[in-house]
Design a protein around this motif. Structure first.
Motif, PDB file in Angstrom:
ATOM      1  N   ALA A 191       0.818  -1.212   0.000  1.00  0.00           N
ATOM      2  CA  ALA A 191       0.000   0.000   0.000  1.00  0.00           C
ATOM      3  C   ALA A 191       0.854   1.267   0.000  1.00  0.00           C
ATOM      4  O   ALA A 191       0.437   2.312  -0.506  1.00  0.00           O
ATOM      5  N   ILE A 192       2.055   1.170   0.559  1.00  0.00           N
ATOM      6  CA  ILE A 192       2.926   2.336   0.679  1.00  0.00           C
ATOM      7  C   ILE A 192       3.905   2.431  -0.476  1.00  0.00           C
ATOM      8  O   ILE A 192       4.167   3.496  -1.016  1.00  0.00           O
ATOM      9  N   HIS A 193       4.434   1.294  -0.865  1.00  0.00           N
ATOM     10  CA  HIS A 193       5.489   1.298  -1.872  1.00  0.00           C
ATOM     11  C   HIS A 193       5.301   0.141  -2.833  1.00  0.00           C
ATOM     12  O   HIS A 193       4.917  -0.949  -2.440  1.00  0.00           O
ATOM     13  N   THR A 194       5.586   0.369  -4.108  1.00  0.00           N
ATOM     14  CA  THR A 194       5.475  -0.676  -5.114  1.00  0.00           C
ATOM     15  C   THR A 194       6.579  -1.691  -4.898  1.00  0.00           C
ATOM     16  O   THR A 194       7.757  -1.369  -5.012  1.00  0.00           O
ATOM     17  N   ARG A 195       6.203  -2.928  -4.604  1.00  0.00           N
ATOM     18  CA  ARG A 195       7.186  -3.938  -4.231  1.00  0.00           C
ATOM     19  C   ARG A 195       7.597  -4.857  -5.390  1.00  0.00           C
ATOM     20  O   ARG A 195       8.367  -5.786  -5.189  1.00  0.00           O
ATOM     21  N   HIS A 196       7.068  -4.651  -6.588  1.00  0.00           N
ATOM     22  CA  HIS A 196       7.399  -5.543  -7.673  1.00  0.00           C
ATOM     23  C   HIS A 196       8.846  -5.336  -8.101  1.00  0.00           C
ATOM     24  O   HIS A 196       9.400  -4.242  -8.015  1.00  0.00           O
ATOM     25  N   GLU A 197       9.459  -6.378  -8.597  1.00  0.00           N
ATOM     26  CA  GLU A 197      10.879  -6.297  -8.937  1.00  0.00           C
ATOM     27  C   GLU A 197      11.132  -5.328 -10.075  1.00  0.00           C
ATOM     28  O   GLU A 197      12.052  -4.530 -10.040  1.00  0.00           O
ATOM     29  N   LYS A 198      10.316  -5.418 -11.148  1.00  0.00           N
ATOM     30  CA  LYS A 198      10.499  -4.545 -12.299  1.00  0.00           C
ATOM     31  C   LYS A 198       9.225  -3.745 -12.551  1.00  0.00           C
ATOM     32  O   LYS A 198       8.115  -4.240 -12.387  1.00  0.00           O
ATOM     33  N   LEU A 199       9.409  -2.498 -12.956  1.00  0.00           N
ATOM     34  CA  LEU A 199       8.303  -1.575 -13.186  1.00  0.00           C
ATOM     35  C   LEU A 199       8.479  -0.920 -14.545  1.00  0.00           C
ATOM     36  O   LEU A 199       9.601  -0.754 -15.020  1.00  0.00           O
ATOM     37  N   THR A 200       7.364  -0.542 -15.160  1.00  0.00           N
ATOM     38  CA  THR A 200       7.419   0.231 -16.389  1.00  0.00           C
ATOM     39  C   THR A 200       6.957   1.650 -16.084  1.00  0.00           C
ATOM     40  O   THR A 200       5.880   1.844 -15.512  1.00  0.00           O
ATOM     41  N   ALA A 201       7.796   2.611 -16.442  1.00  0.00           N
ATOM     42  CA  ALA A 201       7.474   4.026 -16.234  1.00  0.00           C
ATOM     43  C   ALA A 201       7.129   4.655 -17.577  1.00  0.00           C
ATOM     44  O   ALA A 201       7.890   4.530 -18.551  1.00  0.00           O
ATOM     45  N   MET A 202       5.981   5.307 -17.649  1.00  0.00           N
ATOM     46  CA  MET A 202       5.563   6.049 -18.845  1.00  0.00           C
ATOM     47  C   MET A 202       5.440   7.509 -18.460  1.00  0.00           C
ATOM     48  O   MET A 202       4.569   7.881 -17.669  1.00  0.00           O
ATOM     49  N   ILE A 203       6.321   8.329 -19.010  1.00  0.00           N
ATOM     50  CA  ILE A 203       6.426   9.735 -18.619  1.00  0.00           C
ATOM     51  C   ILE A 203       5.968  10.618 -19.781  1.00  0.00           C
ATOM     52  O   ILE A 203       6.562  10.581 -20.865  1.00  0.00           O
ATOM     53  N   ILE A 204       4.928  11.393 -19.559  1.00  0.00           N
ATOM     54  CA  ILE A 204       4.433  12.343 -20.567  1.00  0.00           C
ATOM     55  C   ILE A 204       5.039  13.697 -20.231  1.00  0.00           C
ATOM     56  O   ILE A 204       4.781  14.261 -19.160  1.00  0.00           O
ATOM     57  N   THR A 205       5.852  14.235 -21.146  1.00  0.00           N
ATOM     58  CA  THR A 205       6.601  15.451 -20.836  1.00  0.00           C
ATOM     59  C   THR A 205       6.746  16.334 -22.068  1.00  0.00           C
ATOM     60  O   THR A 205       6.699  15.860 -23.207  1.00  0.00           O
ATOM     61  N   GLY A 206       6.934  17.609 -21.834  1.00  0.00           N
ATOM     62  CA  GLY A 206       7.243  18.556 -22.902  1.00  0.00           C
ATOM     63  C   GLY A 206       8.729  18.836 -22.988  1.00  0.00           C
ATOM     64  O   GLY A 206       9.157  19.652 -23.803  1.00  0.00           O
ATOM     65  N   ARG A 207       9.516  18.164 -22.174  1.00  0.00           N
ATOM     66  CA  ARG A 207      10.971  18.345 -22.159  1.00  0.00           C
ATOM     67  C   ARG A 207      11.663  16.994 -22.350  1.00  0.00           C
ATOM     68  O   ARG A 207      12.461  16.570 -21.517  1.00  0.00           O
TER      69      ARG A 207
END
Length: 284
Positions: A191-207
């Motif tokens: 509930a506090i922290h994502t405990r999975h070994e691998k994560l996928t990050a999708m970042i929407i950015t203008g930079r």
């Protein structure tokens, strides 16, 4: 950066205090065992006291067990990560030795549940800020790199041994209550922290260019850039997609926050990976 490190240091200390409270006020006197190396130290202390009549506290055993682990972490995992782990272990040991042992509740189930909640909170906030409580975290990371297996397998093996010994050496119900504690601890951490070994990050950015350079300056991870456009503003954006380990999540959050505070980041669990994924011990 100094402020971030100071906050992380304070969080590690707070997490260690919660771990010590969960043990001394709920779990130890009820003979209900925590997870990981903390549970091993707790079980070893019980065996020494009940079967060998040797009084060695859980705090001292936890500290001794983590000495070789700290050396292993320093050599194989990373100096910064290991330093915070060592701080967590040292502070936990200190408070285990200073907080008096007592039972706040007579009901063993209450001890199991509340001990698990406090332990999960302590571990969860520590992991959320990019540190660890030492012990099994470091051992599992090293073994995972050697055997290329998920970190959770090694936690499952160690915790299964703790549960078995609790039921075999003491009463079978102790094993069941230990299982309750481990389950509650895991749920609170999730509930506090994502405990999975691998994560996928999708970042929407203008930079996109600046953010890509900033990530590559601190992390060795492949990034896929996909053109995007805001549906409401019609402004051009980029979506940066990358796979990271859970221990890199804190660093990625700080990089995105520094480069583009307005970026939108979605973190999802990665069930599996096909293709090249660089491990931290591989040479470039």
């Amino acid at each position: 950066m100094f402020i971030f490190e100071l906050k992380r240091f304070v969080i590690v200390i707070i997490g260690a205090i919660f771990n010590a409270i969960s043990l001394n006020l709920f779990l130890i006197e009820a003979n209900v065992y925590a997870s990981g190396f903390t549970g091993v130290a707790q079980m070893t202390s019980s065996i020494f006291q009940d079967f060998l009549n040797i009084d060695i506290s859980t705090g001292i055993l936890l500290f001794l067990l983590n000495i070789p682990v700290a050396i292993l972490g320093w050599l194989k995992v990373g100096k910064g990560f290991t330093v915070y782990s060592a701080i967590s272990v040292a502070v936990t040991t200190f408070f285990l030795e200073t907080i008096p042992l007592m039972n706040l509740a007579e009901d063993i189930l209450l001890n199991a549940v509340f001990g698990g909640i406090l332990a999960g909170f302590g571990v969860g906030i520590t992991l959320k800020w990019g540190a660890s409580t030492g012990g099994m975290d470091i051992v599992a990371m090293v073994l995972s790199r050697i055997k290329d297996r998920p970190i959770g397998i090694y936690f499952l093996i160690l915790n299964s041994i703790i549960i078995f010994l609790a039921g075999w050496l003491y009463e079978p119900e102790k094993a069941l209550y230990t299982l309750v504690t481990l389950y509650v601890t895991t749920r609170v951490i999730d509930a506090i922290h994502t405990r999975h070994e691998k994560l996928t990050a999708m970042i929407i950015t203008g930079r996109g260019n600046q953010l890509t350079k900033a990530i590559h300056s601190k992390m060795v991870r492949g990034i896929t850039s996909v053109p995007a456009k805001g549906a409401f503003t019609n402004e051009p954006r980029e979506m940066l997609m990358m796979v990271i380990t859970r221990y890199e999540l804190y660093d990625l959050q700080q990089i995105v926050k520094e480069v583009d505070p307005n970026a939108f980041t979605n973190i999802v669990q990665t069930t599996g990976i096909f293709g090249f994924f660089r491990k931290d011990d591989e040479k470039l």
